[in-house]
Design a protein around this motif. Structure first.
Motif, PDB file in Angstrom:
ATOM      1  N   HIS A 214      48.240  35.255  30.911  1.00  0.00           N
ATOM      2  CA  HIS A 214      48.727  36.403  30.147  1.00  0.00           C
ATOM      3  C   HIS A 214      48.206  37.726  30.707  1.00  0.00           C
ATOM      4  O   HIS A 214      48.688  38.796  30.350  1.00  0.00           O
ATOM      5  N   TYR A 215      47.203  37.652  31.607  1.00  0.00           N
ATOM      6  CA  TYR A 215      46.721  38.864  32.277  1.00  0.00           C
ATOM      7  C   TYR A 215      47.594  39.269  33.463  1.00  0.00           C
ATOM      8  O   TYR A 215      47.528  40.415  33.935  1.00  0.00           O
ATOM      9  N   ASN A 216      48.360  38.315  33.993  1.00  0.00           N
ATOM     10  CA  ASN A 216      48.964  38.523  35.306  1.00  0.00           C
ATOM     11  C   ASN A 216      49.916  39.714  35.375  1.00  0.00           C
ATOM     12  O   ASN A 216      49.915  40.478  36.344  1.00  0.00           O
ATOM     13  N   HIS A 217      50.741  39.869  34.337  1.00  0.00           N
ATOM     14  CA  HIS A 217      51.706  40.972  34.418  1.00  0.00           C
ATOM     15  C   HIS A 217      51.022  42.322  34.240  1.00  0.00           C
ATOM     16  O   HIS A 217      51.389  43.299  34.911  1.00  0.00           O
ATOM     17  N   ILE A 218      50.011  42.400  33.389  1.00  0.00           N
ATOM     18  CA  ILE A 218      49.340  43.694  33.231  1.00  0.00           C
ATOM     19  C   ILE A 218      48.401  43.973  34.406  1.00  0.00           C
ATOM     20  O   ILE A 218      48.179  45.140  34.757  1.00  0.00           O
ATOM     21  N   ASP A 219      47.867  42.914  35.032  1.00  0.00           N
ATOM     22  CA  ASP A 219      47.122  43.119  36.280  1.00  0.00           C
ATOM     23  C   ASP A 219      48.043  43.669  37.372  1.00  0.00           C
ATOM     24  O   ASP A 219      47.644  44.534  38.169  1.00  0.00           O
ATOM     25  N   THR A 220      49.266  43.161  37.410  1.00  0.00           N
ATOM     26  CA  THR A 220      50.235  43.648  38.394  1.00  0.00           C
ATOM     27  C   THR A 220      50.570  45.113  38.141  1.00  0.00           C
ATOM     28  O   THR A 220      50.574  45.934  39.061  1.00  0.00           O
ATOM     29  N   ILE A 221      50.856  45.445  36.896  1.00  0.00           N
ATOM     30  CA  ILE A 221      51.152  46.840  36.551  1.00  0.00           C
ATOM     31  C   ILE A 221      49.977  47.734  36.932  1.00  0.00           C
ATOM     32  O   ILE A 221      50.154  48.816  37.508  1.00  0.00           O
ATOM     33  N   ASN A 222      48.774  47.269  36.631  1.00  0.00           N
ATOM     34  CA  ASN A 222      47.577  48.053  36.937  1.00  0.00           C
ATOM     35  C   ASN A 222      47.450  48.305  38.437  1.00  0.00           C
ATOM     36  O   ASN A 222      47.111  49.417  38.887  1.00  0.00           O
ATOM     37  N   ALA A 223      47.753  47.275  39.228  1.00  0.00           N
ATOM     38  CA  ALA A 223      47.669  47.419  40.687  1.00  0.00           C
ATOM     39  C   ALA A 223      48.721  48.386  41.210  1.00  0.00           C
ATOM     40  O   ALA A 223      48.453  49.197  42.105  1.00  0.00           O
ATOM     41  N   VAL A 224      49.923  48.307  40.656  1.00  0.00           N
ATOM     42  CA  VAL A 224      50.980  49.229  41.090  1.00  0.00           C
ATOM     43  C   VAL A 224      50.600  50.665  40.737  1.00  0.00           C
ATOM     44  O   VAL A 224      50.763  51.589  41.535  1.00  0.00           O
ATOM     45  N   ARG A 225      50.052  50.845  39.537  1.00  0.00           N
ATOM     46  CA  ARG A 225      49.653  52.187  39.123  1.00  0.00           C
ATOM     47  C   ARG A 225      48.510  52.723  40.002  1.00  0.00           C
ATOM     48  O   ARG A 225      48.425  53.925  40.269  1.00  0.00           O
ATOM     49  N   LEU A 226      47.653  51.835  40.467  1.00  0.00           N
ATOM     50  CA  LEU A 226      46.587  52.250  41.372  1.00  0.00           C
ATOM     51  C   LEU A 226      47.178  52.825  42.667  1.00  0.00           C
ATOM     52  O   LEU A 226      46.709  53.850  43.183  1.00  0.00           O
ATOM     53  N   HIS A 227      48.240  52.194  43.163  1.00  0.00           N
ATOM     54  CA  HIS A 227      48.864  52.653  44.398  1.00  0.00           C
ATOM     55  C   HIS A 227      49.797  53.843  44.161  1.00  0.00           C
ATOM     56  O   HIS A 227      50.160  54.531  45.126  1.00  0.00           O
ATOM     57  N   GLY A 228      50.209  54.049  42.921  1.00  0.00           N
ATOM     58  CA  GLY A 228      50.990  55.232  42.586  1.00  0.00           C
ATOM     59  C   GLY A 228      52.482  55.045  42.533  1.00  0.00           C
ATOM     60  O   GLY A 228      53.196  55.860  41.947  1.00  0.00           O
ATOM     61  N   SER A 229      52.990  53.984  43.127  1.00  0.00           N
ATOM     62  CA  SER A 229      54.432  53.729  43.114  1.00  0.00           C
ATOM     63  C   SER A 229      54.694  52.297  43.540  1.00  0.00           C
ATOM     64  O   SER A 229      53.834  51.648  44.172  1.00  0.00           O
ATOM     65  N   ILE A 230      55.874  51.814  43.223  1.00  0.00           N
ATOM     66  CA  ILE A 230      56.271  50.467  43.646  1.00  0.00           C
ATOM     67  C   ILE A 230      56.329  50.400  45.172  1.00  0.00           C
ATOM     68  O   ILE A 230      55.872  49.423  45.779  1.00  0.00           O
ATOM     69  N   LYS A 231      56.870  51.424  45.801  1.00  0.00           N
ATOM     70  CA  LYS A 231      56.978  51.438  47.266  1.00  0.00           C
ATOM     71  C   LYS A 231      55.597  51.352  47.919  1.00  0.00           C
ATOM     72  O   LYS A 231      55.385  50.546  48.836  1.00  0.00           O
ATOM     73  N   SER A 232      54.652  52.135  47.445  1.00  0.00           N
ATOM     74  CA  SER A 232      53.301  52.101  48.015  1.00  0.00           C
ATOM     75  C   SER A 232      52.628  50.758  47.765  1.00  0.00           C
ATOM     76  O   SER A 232      51.925  50.225  48.635  1.00  0.00           O
ATOM     77  N   PHE A 233      52.845  50.198  46.582  1.00  0.00           N
ATOM     78  CA  PHE A 233      52.290  48.882  46.256  1.00  0.00           C
ATOM     79  C   PHE A 233      52.827  47.827  47.213  1.00  0.00           C
ATOM     80  O   PHE A 233      52.064  47.017  47.771  1.00  0.00           O
ATOM     81  N   VAL A 234      54.146  47.822  47.419  1.00  0.00           N
ATOM     82  CA  VAL A 234      54.774  46.851  48.318  1.00  0.00           C
ATOM     83  C   VAL A 234      54.204  46.983  49.731  1.00  0.00           C
ATOM     84  O   VAL A 234      53.856  45.985  50.380  1.00  0.00           O
ATOM     85  N   GLU A 235      54.071  48.201  50.201  1.00  0.00           N
ATOM     86  CA  GLU A 235      53.617  48.427  51.572  1.00  0.00           C
ATOM     87  C   GLU A 235      52.120  48.121  51.749  1.00  0.00           C
ATOM     88  O   GLU A 235      51.714  47.506  52.733  1.00  0.00           O
ATOM     89  N   ASN A 236      51.305  48.532  50.776  1.00  0.00           N
ATOM     90  CA  ASN A 236      49.852  48.413  50.938  1.00  0.00           C
ATOM     91  C   ASN A 236      49.295  47.049  50.561  1.00  0.00           C
ATOM     92  O   ASN A 236      48.223  46.661  51.025  1.00  0.00           O
TER      93      ASN A 236
END
Length: 364
Positions: A214-236
């Protein structure tokens, strides 16, 4: 079978009913966001307005809006976008007697022999045979790849199954997707699948619920927000699979509109509903085919801004194809009840639908 575009037959404006009709009445908007009394509310169909003796088509439309005369054109606006003094068409008849004509039968297709008055299985239900629909839709998508703009409206179920998620990703890669409209959940669970291997905490291949999943989706959101965008998350983060990955890689635009119950949300999600609606409509006004899958609210929202026709760059008029796919008969019928009268409905499991279309396009 091969796809054949239905022909648009324009109204015969030489008929007496059109010739003798008065010019449509124009009344200024009394204040910003307010239409004058007796304003004309638009429909999903082509609509013509008589101005200075000439019948003018509203070239870009949507239901439940107002028609405004601007720069010698009929412009369709949401009431919230009206400005004081805008010249608004008024009149609530649709048969030309007030200079307004709503054209409900514009396209000519091959006709079938007249059906008996008593026949079985004319509704669209779980029991309907959909093979011909799949065949037609596959041929339509092949045509649209080179000639149109296909917008897909996706619910989160589109990312829950590994096979259908991969198949839809290949649709994006193959050029059969020109834009995606969705909510926070679709993008979140697709990225979660690429990042962690689960969707809402459940393994996308085995369907097993993972410990602390149940943490996985909010961990994912948190990681994307750390990178600032979906594009940056995908690339980094080295993401190399999934629907959002293919959108980023192939420059396919996506519009994510928020909900009051969203977690996070992801950085690109529109929190202002009207900004989100504007962004959705920017894609819909380009679209020639719209396919809604497993998202009742997003499907109804999209249906409310989707007309039955599209005026192309060369001035030709063609039908806008609109599909709604859901396992629930209630969901697809709700869309029709809300005004999308020409929607083609398919009642089936969304994963099966994606796989059927992909097989016919030879991409899996």
């Amino acid at each position: 079978m091969s796809f054949k575009m239905p022909k648009y037959i324009s109204p015969d404006f030489s008929l007496p009913g059109f010739v003798n009709a008065p010019d449509a009445k124009l009344v200024p908007s009394p204040k910003d966001t307010v239409a004058p009394k007796n304003y004309h509310s638009t429909t999903i169909f082509p609509e013509y307005f008589k101005v200075n003796g000439q019948w003018k088509l509203a070239e870009e439309s949507r239901m439940d809006c107002v028609a405004v005369y601007e720069d010698d054109k009929v412009v369709i606006k949401e009431a919230r976008k009206l400005k004081k003094g805008d010249l608004v068409f008024v009149g609530r008849t649709e048969d030309a007697i007030e200079g307004i004509f709503v054209y409900t039968n514009a396209f000519v297709e091959e006709t079938e022999d007249e059906l008996d008055s008593f026949v079985f299985r004319q509704g669209r239900t779980r029991e309907t045979a959909y093979s011909m629909d799949y065949n037609f839709l596959a041929e339509l998508l092949k045509y649209e790849k080179d000639n149109g703009h296909v917008t897909w409206v996706l619910g989160p179920a589109c990312a829950f199954d590994s096979d259908s998620r991969e198949a839809f990703s290949k649709l994006v890669k193959g050029g059969y997707v020109d834009s995606i409209l969705a909510g926070n959940a679709l993008a979140t669970h697709d990225l979660e699948a690429a990042f962690i291997g689960t969707a809402l905490g459940q393994d996308i291949r085995t369907q097993r619920s993972m410990p602390n999943g149940h943490y996985n989706h909010i961990d994912t959101i948190n990681a994307v927000r750390l990178h600032g965008s979906i594009k940056s998350f995908v690339e980094n983060e080295g993401i190399d699979n999934g629907i959002m990955f293919e959108c980023v890689k192939n420059d396919v635009p996506f519009v994510l509109t928020g909900s009051i119950r969203d977690d996070g949300p992801l950085p690109e999600v529109y929190g202002d509903v009207y900004e989100g609606q504007n962004a959705m409509r920017d894609q819909i006004r380009k679209s020639t085919t719209v396919i809604c899958m497993a998202s009742m609210l997003h499907s109804i929202a999209t249906g409310n801004m989707t007309p039955t026709y599209r005026v192309m760059g060369d001035g030709t008029i063609r039908p806008l194809y609109f599909y709604s796919v859901d396992i629930s008969e209630f969901a697809v019928n709700k869309l029709r009840d809300r005004g999308s009268l020409t929607v083609k409905t398919i009642v089936t499991n969304i994963q099966d639908f994606i796989m059927n279309i992909s097989k016919r396009l030879d991409i899996i």
